[in-house]
Design a protein around this motif. Structure first.
Motif, mmCIF file in Angstrom:
data_model
loop_
_atom_site.group_PDB
_atom_site.id
_atom_site.type_symbol
_atom_site.label_atom_id
_atom_site.label_comp_id
_atom_site.label_asym_id
_atom_site.label_seq_id
_atom_site.Cartn_x
_atom_site.Cartn_y
_atom_site.Cartn_z
ATOM 1 N N ALA A 105 0.791 -1.221 0.000
ATOM 2 C CA ALA A 105 0.000 0.000 0.000
ATOM 3 C C ALA A 105 0.824 1.271 0.000
ATOM 4 N N MET A 106 2.096 1.169 0.314
ATOM 5 C CA MET A 106 2.914 2.361 0.455
ATOM 6 C C MET A 106 4.212 2.216 -0.341
ATOM 7 N N PRO A 107 4.856 3.327 -0.676
ATOM 8 C CA PRO A 107 6.158 3.237 -1.344
ATOM 9 C C PRO A 107 7.162 2.552 -0.421
ATOM 10 N N GLU A 108 8.024 1.754 -1.002
ATOM 11 C CA GLU A 108 8.979 0.981 -0.204
ATOM 12 C C GLU A 108 10.383 1.587 -0.221
ATOM 13 N N VAL A 109 10.476 2.824 -0.630
ATOM 14 C CA VAL A 109 11.742 3.558 -0.597
ATOM 15 C C VAL A 109 11.482 4.949 -0.021
ATOM 16 N N ALA A 110 12.525 5.543 0.551
ATOM 17 C CA ALA A 110 12.422 6.921 1.023
ATOM 18 C C ALA A 110 12.492 7.871 -0.164
ATOM 19 N N TYR A 111 11.863 9.020 -0.048
ATOM 20 C CA TYR A 111 11.813 9.945 -1.177
ATOM 21 C C TYR A 111 11.574 11.371 -0.702
ATOM 22 N N THR A 112 11.888 12.298 -1.583
ATOM 23 C CA THR A 112 11.594 13.717 -1.356
ATOM 24 C C THR A 112 10.385 14.092 -2.199
ATOM 25 N N PHE A 113 9.410 14.697 -1.560
ATOM 26 C CA PHE A 113 8.187 15.094 -2.265
ATOM 27 C C PHE A 113 8.131 16.617 -2.328
ATOM 28 N N LYS A 114 7.995 17.150 -3.538
ATOM 29 C CA LYS A 114 7.986 18.597 -3.725
ATOM 30 C C LYS A 114 6.720 19.050 -4.446
ATOM 31 N N VAL A 115 6.150 20.129 -3.967
ATOM 32 C CA VAL A 115 5.029 20.794 -4.638
ATOM 33 C C VAL A 115 5.401 22.264 -4.756
ATOM 34 N N ASP A 116 5.515 22.732 -5.977
ATOM 35 C CA ASP A 116 5.921 24.119 -6.195
ATOM 36 C C ASP A 116 4.871 24.830 -7.037
ATOM 37 N N ALA A 117 4.661 26.070 -6.769
ATOM 38 C CA ALA A 117 3.729 26.893 -7.545
ATOM 39 C C ALA A 117 4.342 28.264 -7.737
ATOM 40 N N SER A 118 4.104 28.838 -8.887
ATOM 41 C CA SER A 118 4.605 30.186 -9.147
ATOM 42 C C SER A 118 3.653 30.916 -10.076
ATOM 43 N N ILE A 119 3.563 32.199 -9.877
ATOM 44 C CA ILE A 119 2.775 33.066 -10.757
ATOM 45 C C ILE A 119 3.666 34.222 -11.173
ATOM 46 N N THR A 120 3.819 34.397 -12.470
ATOM 47 C CA THR A 120 4.606 35.511 -12.984
ATOM 48 C C THR A 120 3.686 36.507 -13.680
ATOM 49 N N GLY A 121 4.151 37.722 -13.812
ATOM 50 C CA GLY A 121 3.345 38.754 -14.467
ATOM 51 C C GLY A 121 3.054 39.895 -13.518
ATOM 52 N N ASP A 122 2.121 40.728 -13.903
ATOM 53 C CA ASP A 122 1.728 41.889 -13.103
ATOM 54 C C ASP A 122 0.393 41.590 -12.434
ATOM 55 N N TYR A 123 0.432 41.371 -11.140
ATOM 56 C CA TYR A 123 -0.803 40.996 -10.442
ATOM 57 C C TYR A 123 -1.047 41.850 -9.193
ATOM 58 N N ASP A 124 -0.340 42.930 -9.058
ATOM 59 C CA ASP A 124 -0.520 43.779 -7.879
ATOM 60 C C ASP A 124 -1.951 44.306 -7.786
ATOM 61 N N ALA A 125 -2.503 44.699 -8.932
ATOM 62 C CA ALA A 125 -3.868 45.235 -8.916
ATOM 63 C C ALA A 125 -4.882 44.156 -8.567
ATOM 64 N N LEU A 126 -4.637 42.929 -9.025
ATOM 65 C CA LEU A 126 -5.524 41.818 -8.661
ATOM 66 C C LEU A 126 -5.459 41.563 -7.161
ATOM 67 N N ASP A 127 -4.235 41.582 -6.612
ATOM 68 C CA ASP A 127 -4.084 41.388 -5.170
ATOM 69 C C ASP A 127 -4.837 42.452 -4.378
ATOM 70 N N ALA A 128 -4.849 43.669 -4.898
ATOM 71 C CA ALA A 128 -5.458 44.788 -4.168
ATOM 72 C C ALA A 128 -6.969 44.868 -4.366
ATOM 73 N N ASN A 129 -7.494 44.123 -5.335
ATOM 74 C CA ASN A 129 -8.927 44.195 -5.643
ATOM 75 C C ASN A 129 -9.677 43.138 -4.839
ATOM 76 N N SER A 130 -10.456 43.556 -3.868
ATOM 77 C CA SER A 130 -11.171 42.616 -3.000
ATOM 78 C C SER A 130 -12.266 41.848 -3.737
ATOM 79 N N ASN A 131 -12.619 42.280 -4.945
ATOM 80 C CA ASN A 131 -13.620 41.553 -5.732
ATOM 81 C C ASN A 131 -13.030 40.299 -6.388
ATOM 82 N N PHE A 132 -11.697 40.227 -6.439
ATOM 83 C CA PHE A 132 -11.031 39.105 -7.108
ATOM 84 C C PHE A 132 -10.368 38.214 -6.055
ATOM 85 N N VAL A 133 -10.653 36.914 -6.111
ATOM 86 C CA VAL A 133 -10.026 35.971 -5.181
ATOM 87 C C VAL A 133 -9.542 34.746 -5.948
#
Length: 227
Positions: A105-133
């Motif tokens: 049921a489980m992996p039989e070796v040790a491992y490193t698990f990574k989850v990465d997320a990134s957003i590029t671009g101009d999003y300052d106005a989106l961050d500041a707009n409470s209508n957008f989530v």
């Protein structure tokens, strides 16, 4: 004469007896000691889907009453969208999402698990707009909403099991967020449309900006065996 013949026969019988005794002793009188051993092995089970891939389809060029003039993907008040991502784990010998007794049921070796997320671009106005989530949801569970890109990225990275986005697991462990092949997440955004003038100023300013905000969103998930 008869006595001599008798002696010859007796001597012959004695010789045959001695020869037989030597033969029997040489053939059956011995010590024997032996030992044997056996071992076998199989390949340790991995279990993470080797065909797994994340395709983020988060934005469109048109929605109800909204259409891009040049096929660029756009967002606008009154629009929303979600896309899905997953990183399945399939227990060997068990039905998906059913860790039955006796199965691997489980992996039989040790491992490193990574989850990465990134957003590029101009999003300052989106961050500041409470209508957008931004939104993140596990399956059909609670929809979590985030006002800023930073908050959304932090939530996605935490799916690794650690705020850094990376965590080491020992053999026999799985990340809580990805334990089966149907562990699907929905990620997206929602820009609320108001019939009255609530929030109109921020929305209109974004739509009339000389340089319109744009974002590119990327999620990368990986499991790598530890040597």
């Amino acid at each position: 004469m008869k006595k001599n013949s008798t002696m010859r026969v007796a001597a012959l019988l004695m010789t045959l007896t001695l020869v037989t005794t030597c033969f029997v002793g040489a053939t059956f009188a011995k010590y024997v000691t032996s030992t044997s051993g056996e071992d076998k092995a199989r390949v340790a089970y991995w279990g993470f889907d080797q065909a797994a891939k994340t395709t983020i389809d988060m934005f469109d060029d048109s929605y109800t009453n909204v259409a891009s003039s040049n096929d660029d993907n756009v967002v606008a008040p009154g629009t929303s969208k979600t896309t899905t991502f997953a990183f399945g784990y399939t227990p060997k010998g068990a039905e998906v999402n059913s860790l039955t007794a006796g199965a691997i049921a489980m992996p039989e070796v040790a491992y490193t698990f990574k989850v990465d997320a990134s957003i590029t671009g101009d999003y300052d106005a989106l961050d500041a707009n409470s209508n957008f989530v931004w939104t993140l949801q596990k399956g059909e569970g609670t929809v979590n909403k985030y006002q800023t890109v930073e908050a959304l990225i932090a939530a996605v990275k935490a799916l690794s099991g650690d705020a850094s986005g990376s965590k080491d697991y020992t053999a026999g462990q799985l990340p809580d967020a990805f334990t089966s092949a149907d562990e699907v997440y929905k990620i997206g955004w929602d820009w609320t449309f108001y019939a009255d003038d609530a929030g109109d100023e921020a929305d209109t300013a974004m739509g009339n900006a000389q340089d319109l905000d744009d974002v590119t969103f990327t999620i990368t998930i990986s499991a790598t065996q530890i040597n």
